[in-house]
Design an enzyme around this catalytic site. Structure first.
Site, PDB file in Angstrom:
ATOM      1  N   GLU A 109       0.823  -1.455  -0.041  1.00  0.00           N
ATOM      2  CA  GLU A 109      -0.006   0.341   0.316  1.00  0.00           C
ATOM      3  C   GLU A 109       0.817   1.460  -0.256  1.00  0.00           C
ATOM      4  O   GLU A 109       2.230   1.394   0.332  1.00  0.00           O
ATOM      5  CB  GLU A 109      -0.853   0.096   1.203  1.00  0.00           C
ATOM      6  CG  GLU A 109      -2.200  -0.732   0.669  1.00  0.00           C
ATOM      7  CD  GLU A 109      -3.200  -1.166   1.981  1.00  0.00           C
ATOM      8  OE1 GLU A 109      -2.797  -0.715   3.141  1.00  0.00           O
ATOM      9  OE2 GLU A 109      -3.886  -1.826   2.070  1.00  0.00           O
TER      10      GLU A 109
ATOM     11  N   HIS B  94     -12.240   9.632   6.107  1.00  0.00           N
ATOM     12  CA  HIS B  94     -11.202   7.842   6.566  1.00  0.00           C
ATOM     13  C   HIS B  94     -11.314   7.710   7.695  1.00  0.00           C
ATOM     14  O   HIS B  94     -11.482   6.623   8.279  1.00  0.00           O
ATOM     15  CB  HIS B  94     -10.103   7.334   5.001  1.00  0.00           C
ATOM     16  CG  HIS B  94     -10.451   6.672   4.723  1.00  0.00           C
ATOM     17  ND1 HIS B  94     -11.153   5.731   4.815  1.00  0.00           N
ATOM     18  CD2 HIS B  94      -9.110   5.340   5.473  1.00  0.00           C
ATOM     19  CE1 HIS B  94     -10.476   3.813   4.483  1.00  0.00           C
ATOM     20  NE2 HIS B  94      -9.197   4.700   5.077  1.00  0.00           N
TER      21      HIS B  94
ATOM     22  N   HIS C 134      -9.664   9.131   2.654  1.00  0.00           N
ATOM     23  CA  HIS C 134      -8.744   8.561   1.522  1.00  0.00           C
ATOM     24  C   HIS C 134      -9.005   8.733   0.105  1.00  0.00           C
ATOM     25  O   HIS C 134     -10.104   9.764  -0.347  1.00  0.00           O
ATOM     26  CB  HIS C 134      -9.544   6.910   1.390  1.00  0.00           C
ATOM     27  CG  HIS C 134      -8.586   5.842   1.366  1.00  0.00           C
ATOM     28  ND1 HIS C 134      -9.155   5.579  -0.280  1.00  0.00           N
ATOM     29  CD2 HIS C 134      -8.109   4.789   2.175  1.00  0.00           C
ATOM     30  CE1 HIS C 134      -8.429   4.550   0.072  1.00  0.00           C
ATOM     31  NE2 HIS C 134      -7.763   4.067   0.866  1.00  0.00           N
TER      32      HIS C 134
ATOM     33  N   ARG D 287      -1.667   9.326   0.972  1.00  0.00           N
ATOM     34  CA  ARG D 287      -2.587   9.209   1.054  1.00  0.00           C
ATOM     35  C   ARG D 287      -2.723  11.039   1.167  1.00  0.00           C
ATOM     36  O   ARG D 287      -3.393  11.645   0.131  1.00  0.00           O
ATOM     37  CB  ARG D 287      -3.451   9.152   1.911  1.00  0.00           C
ATOM     38  CG  ARG D 287      -3.957   7.848   1.680  1.00  0.00           C
ATOM     39  CD  ARG D 287      -4.788   7.262   2.701  1.00  0.00           C
ATOM     40  NE  ARG D 287      -4.814   5.386   2.706  1.00  0.00           N
ATOM     41  CZ  ARG D 287      -5.212   4.162   3.138  1.00  0.00           C
ATOM     42  NH1 ARG D 287      -5.861   4.862   4.554  1.00  0.00           N
ATOM     43  NH2 ARG D 287      -4.821   3.168   3.290  1.00  0.00           N
TER      44      ARG D 287
ATOM     45  N   ARG E 153      -1.413   9.594   8.724  1.00  0.00           N
ATOM     46  CA  ARG E 153      -1.385   7.511   8.976  1.00  0.00           C
ATOM     47  C   ARG E 153      -1.295   7.119   8.063  1.00  0.00           C
ATOM     48  O   ARG E 153      -1.292   6.693   6.598  1.00  0.00           O
ATOM     49  CB  ARG E 153      -2.881   7.315  10.161  1.00  0.00           C
ATOM     50  CG  ARG E 153      -2.742   6.090   9.975  1.00  0.00           C
ATOM     51  CD  ARG E 153      -4.484   5.554  10.341  1.00  0.00           C
ATOM     52  NE  ARG E 153      -5.248   5.012   9.221  1.00  0.00           N
ATOM     53  CZ  ARG E 153      -4.891   4.592   8.517  1.00  0.00           C
ATOM     54  NH1 ARG E 153      -4.554   3.788   8.664  1.00  0.00           N
ATOM     55  NH2 ARG E 153      -6.523   5.053   7.534  1.00  0.00           N
TER      56      ARG E 153
HETATM   57  C1  SIN Z   1      -7.354   0.656   2.021  1.00  0.00           C
HETATM   58  O1  SIN Z   1      -7.882  -0.429   2.141  1.00  0.00           O
HETATM   59  O2  SIN Z   1      -7.083   1.251   1.087  1.00  0.00           O
HETATM   60  C2  SIN Z   1      -7.482   1.272   3.593  1.00  0.00           C
HETATM   61  C3  SIN Z   1      -6.435   0.953   4.440  1.00  0.00           C
HETATM   62  C4  SIN Z   1      -6.282   2.185   5.461  1.00  0.00           C
HETATM   63  O3  SIN Z   1      -6.857   2.958   5.700  1.00  0.00           O
HETATM   64  O4  SIN Z   1      -5.940   1.175   6.610  1.00  0.00           O
END
Ligand code: SIN
Length: 546
Positions: free
Chosen positions: A124, A347, A240, A286, A382
């Site tokens: 991620e 988010h 998000h 993000r 975060r």
């Molecule tokens: C996501 O799956 O994109 C969210 C994961 C997160 O907010 O840590």
């Protein structure tokens, strides 16, 4: 002859417990499972037991478990995302202790995805290694399932549903329980316990567009603040970048793991959105991606950007992202036709109730863990999938503190640290003129927060928003705990409690955003577009002035 009471068949919750837990997500349940070694645990939750933010977590739980990984790399990535405000010591705890907590989840029965006998690790944004432990793209649901099953097998733990915590009961400045409301019968209840764990999750519902479920109304932060516990860093709300467009309530999250597997963000004309913006492209952190989308939508007038998944083979997409595919189908989107239409949505709340190394808040007797807490790990932004990890690490540390106190023959409160000093919240210009009804207030708040306290902020708009939120807060109906509701208004009562909490949290977010006259991490001010390390390399701490 007395008339039968509605819901009189439901067992009444016990009025005392050794440990009280508010909230049934990962933080509350993992704490309950450990704390059950110390006494009788009562878990209360305002809706059904599985109604938690955890249940909605898609991506996974980050942990330095891969062959090329190491907690020190996880530490570095988390600090980089936190933009100078993450506390190194707390991040170290999470990075170091995280792998053991993930193994513990597996011992409790969580079935994470495996490949070739090893955990299959996803990627991620902002992570320099593959380290996302996951269960398809419904990781939270699997964790919630397993923890609820483990709790059901623990005779020391009782879960009471549909009981809304309203305010803490305070004695000599310490938390000795909660006043709650059985919102289906309208009955007020007082629950007493020497130790309470606050694990009520986040507050995404204060924004018009959010990936958070409807239960995420910031109740714990508002309760703790009203009781005098310091809260910090409320301005750092994470948006998000990729919620499915058009958004519903809640918005369907297109997990960042899709970009981890090669999906790319594009403008409506097909050009790459993130190329040249950041070396990590669509996998930049993000804040960067959400701001770039926000600017693109403002520039082009387009309603959304596009998540192009064509680089991911269809079989893999179906196998690895069943939740995302289901979400697309439910909204009539064919991902291989024109890509997935996406927009940012609120988010995650990085700020919250200030806690120490052992999850203790500034209120003796009250622990906090999970999204409701501000541990210092997330700082100004975060890192993806660090939230579930932070929740289990600090719930564990709270349980360790309980054990330490028992072994030392102390009550946990005997050893409580000095309260964290905070700055008083600026006095407002509240007026209640012309505002009635908590539903209207809630809707107005959500619009106001989205429009004036969103991805890009400006001091003048923030000032106007603060005055309006304070006016709304002054107009909100009183607490049902002090003013028990008539049964005819029971349905509105839960709404009224939540609305008051949402307004309180909204006010804290706006006041903090106004105080921070710089841009850092998730908090971007167009009137102060750069960071100011001289004046603002510190937390924004607010404490209610009594
Ligand atoms: C996501 O799956 O994109 C969210 C994961 C997160 O907010 O840590």
């Amino acid at each position: 002859m007395s008339r039968p009471q509605p819901h009189s068949h439901r067992p009444r919750p016990p009025e005392t417990a050794d440990l009280l837990v508010i909230g049934s997500g990962i933080a509350g349940l993992s704490f309950a499972l450990k704390a059950a070694r110390e006494g009788r645990v009562l878990v209360i939750t305002k809706k059904s037991r599985a109604d938690s933010n955890t249940n909605w977590a898609r991506g996974g739980i980050a942990a330095g478990l891969g062959p090329d990984d190491d907690p020190s790399l996880h530490l570095q990535d988390t600090l980089a995302a936190g933009a100078g405000l993450s506390r190194r010591d707390r991040v170290e705890m999470v990075a170091r202790e995280g792998p053991d907590r993930v193994r513990e989840l597996m011992d409790w029965g969580v079935r994470f995805h495996r490949e070739g006998g090893r955990l299959s690790l996803g990627q991620e944004g902002g992570h320099s290694r593959r380290r996302i432990v996951r269960a398809g793209d419904r990781t939270g649901q699997e964790i919630e399932r397993a923890l609820l099953a483990a709790v059901a097998d623990a005779p020391e733990i009782q879960v009471v549903q549909h009981l809304m915590a309203v305010d803490f009961v305070l004695e000599d400045g310490a938390c000795v329980g909660v006043r709650a409301l059985d919102h289906r019968s309208g009955a007020p209840v007082e629950l007493r316990a020497p130790v309470t764990m606050l694990a009520t999750g986040g507050a995404g519902q204060v924004y018009r567009h959010t990936t958070n479920p409807t239960v995420a109304t910031g109740d714990g932060v508002a309760m703790a603040f009203r009781a005098g516990a310091p809260v910090a860093n409320m301005e750092f709300v994470q948006f998000h970048p990729t919620a499915l467009y058009p958004t519903r309530d809640p918005a369907f999250l297109m997990t960042e793991a899709l970009r981890g597997e090669g999906a790319v963000l594009r403008r409506m004309d097909g050009s790459s959105l993130m190329e040249g913006v950041h070396p990590r492209g669509s996998l930049a952190s993000r804040d960067v991606v959400a701001r770039t989308i926000h600017a693109e939508l403002a520039r082009s007038g387009a309603p959304h950007v596009v998540l192009d998944v064509s680089a991911i083979p269809e079989a893999k997409l179906e196998a690895r992202f069943p939740g995302a595919m289901e979400g697309c189908r439910a909204q009539g989107v064919d991902p291989y036709d024109e890509g997935i239409p996406v927009v940012p949505a609120a988010h995650y709340l990085c700020g919250g109730v200030v806690t120490d190394d052992w999850a203790r808040t500034g209120l003796p007797g009250l622990f906090a863990a999970g999204e409701v807490a501000c541990t210092g790990v997330h700082g100004a932004n975060r890192l993806a999938s660090n939230s579930l990890l932070e929740a289990v690490v600090f719930s564990h540390r709270a349980a360790l503190e309980l054990r330490r106190a028992r072994e030392a023959g102390q009550a946990p409160r005997d050893h409580w640290p000095e309260a964290v000093a905070g700055l008083p919240l600026p006095a407002g210009q509240a007026t209640s003129a012309g505002i009635e009804g908590s539903d209207r207030l809630r809707l107005r708040l959500r619009d106001l927060m989205w429009e004036s306290v969103g991805i890009v902020r400006h001091g003048e708009e923030l000032s106007r928003a603060l005055a309006e939120v304070e006016a709304m807060l002054a107009a909100v109906p009183g607490s049902p705990a002090t003013d028990p509701p008539h049964s005819a208004v029971v349905a509105r009562t839960l709404d009224a409690v939540e609305s008051r909490n949402m307004l309180e949290v909204g006010r804290l977010i706006v006041a903090s955003a106004l105080q921070r006259r710089e841009s850092r991490g998730l908090h971007y001010r167009s009137d102060y577009p750069g960071p100011d390390d001289v004046r603002f390399l510190s937390d924004t701490v607010l404490t209610r002035a009594f």
